[in-house]
Design a protein around this motif. Structure first.
Motif, short mmCIF file in Angstrom:
data_model
loop_
_atom_site.label_atom_id
_atom_site.label_comp_id
_atom_site.label_asym_id
_atom_site.label_seq_id
_atom_site.Cartn_x
_atom_site.Cartn_y
_atom_site.Cartn_z
N PRO A 37 17.73 34.63 -2.52
CA PRO A 37 16.47 34.62 -1.77
C PRO A 37 16.69 34.11 -0.35
O PRO A 37 17.68 33.43 -0.06
N GLU A 38 15.76 34.49 0.55
CA GLU A 38 15.86 33.98 1.91
C GLU A 38 15.71 32.47 1.88
O GLU A 38 15.13 31.91 0.96
N ARG A 39 16.25 31.80 2.88
CA ARG A 39 16.20 30.34 2.95
C ARG A 39 15.26 29.94 4.07
O ARG A 39 15.13 30.64 5.07
N VAL A 40 14.59 28.81 3.91
CA VAL A 40 13.70 28.28 4.93
C VAL A 40 14.07 26.82 5.20
O VAL A 40 14.65 26.15 4.34
N SER A 41 13.73 26.35 6.38
CA SER A 41 14.02 24.97 6.75
C SER A 41 13.04 24.01 6.10
O SER A 41 11.91 24.38 5.77
N VAL A 42 13.46 22.79 5.93
CA VAL A 42 12.59 21.73 5.39
C VAL A 42 11.45 21.50 6.38
O VAL A 42 11.70 21.35 7.58
N PRO A 43 10.21 21.47 5.91
CA PRO A 43 9.07 21.39 6.82
C PRO A 43 8.80 20.02 7.46
O PRO A 43 8.02 19.94 8.40
N VAL A 44 9.40 18.96 6.96
CA VAL A 44 9.22 17.64 7.56
C VAL A 44 10.45 17.35 8.41
O VAL A 44 11.57 17.30 7.89
N LEU A 61 14.39 26.12 0.08
CA LEU A 61 14.66 25.14 1.13
C LEU A 61 16.14 24.98 1.41
O LEU A 61 16.94 24.77 0.50
N VAL A 62 16.49 25.10 2.68
CA VAL A 62 17.88 24.91 3.10
C VAL A 62 18.29 23.48 2.79
O VAL A 62 17.54 22.54 3.07
#
Length: 151
Positions: free
Chosen positions: A2-9, A148-149
């Protein structure tokens, strides 16, 4: 994969949330926890995990100050318990752009500051349904730990 996303905090690491909190029960009036709580210092910037369109920004009883972003693959990214909101509704946001700050609004009042982060799939993933409590809702709630990355 799956695509990865950065941590939002901003500045948070995998040590700032419990990976086992997704679908943990019992969890208040919602029964199971349909996201993860990322802890940090109050007022820390919260950033969008994806490029997307802000569908809602405002206040909800449980979530407090919240932002809802429609991102790729028709997924809704829900950011709750914010101290402040830094975006307007129907604005386009880029991944990594500030959308608010970490807080304890809504039903998190008086608890350590944290962001409740959930991902909702508008196109159901029926193969994800299981026999856990409310397991049929796993067709629409995606475990953020999977994207989450660094998790």
């Amino acid at each position: 994969m799956p695509e990865r996303v950065s941590v939002p905090v901003l500045g948070a690491t995998t040590n700032d949330w419990n990976k086992d909190s997704f679908w943990y029960e019992p969890w208040g009036s919602s029964g199971v926890h349909k996201g993860i709580d990322i802890f940090g210092k109050k007022s820390t910037p919260v950033v969008s995990t994806v490029d997307g369109l802000v569908l809602y920004q405002g206040n909800l009883q449980k979530g407090g100050n919240v932002v809802l972003v429609l991102g790729p693959k028709w997924r809704l990214h829900y950011y709750a318990h914010l101290e402040s909101i830094g975006v307007k509704g129907l604005a386009f946001v880029k991944s990594g752009s500030t959308i608010g700050s970490l807080g304890d609004s809504g039903n998190a009042k008086g608890k350590p500051p944290h962001l409740h982060y959930s991902i909702v799939c508008l196109l159901p993933r029926f193969w994800s349904i299981d026999r856990t409590t409310q397991g049929y809702k796993k067709a629409i709630f995606l475990d953020p730990n999977l994207l989450l990355v660094g998790s």
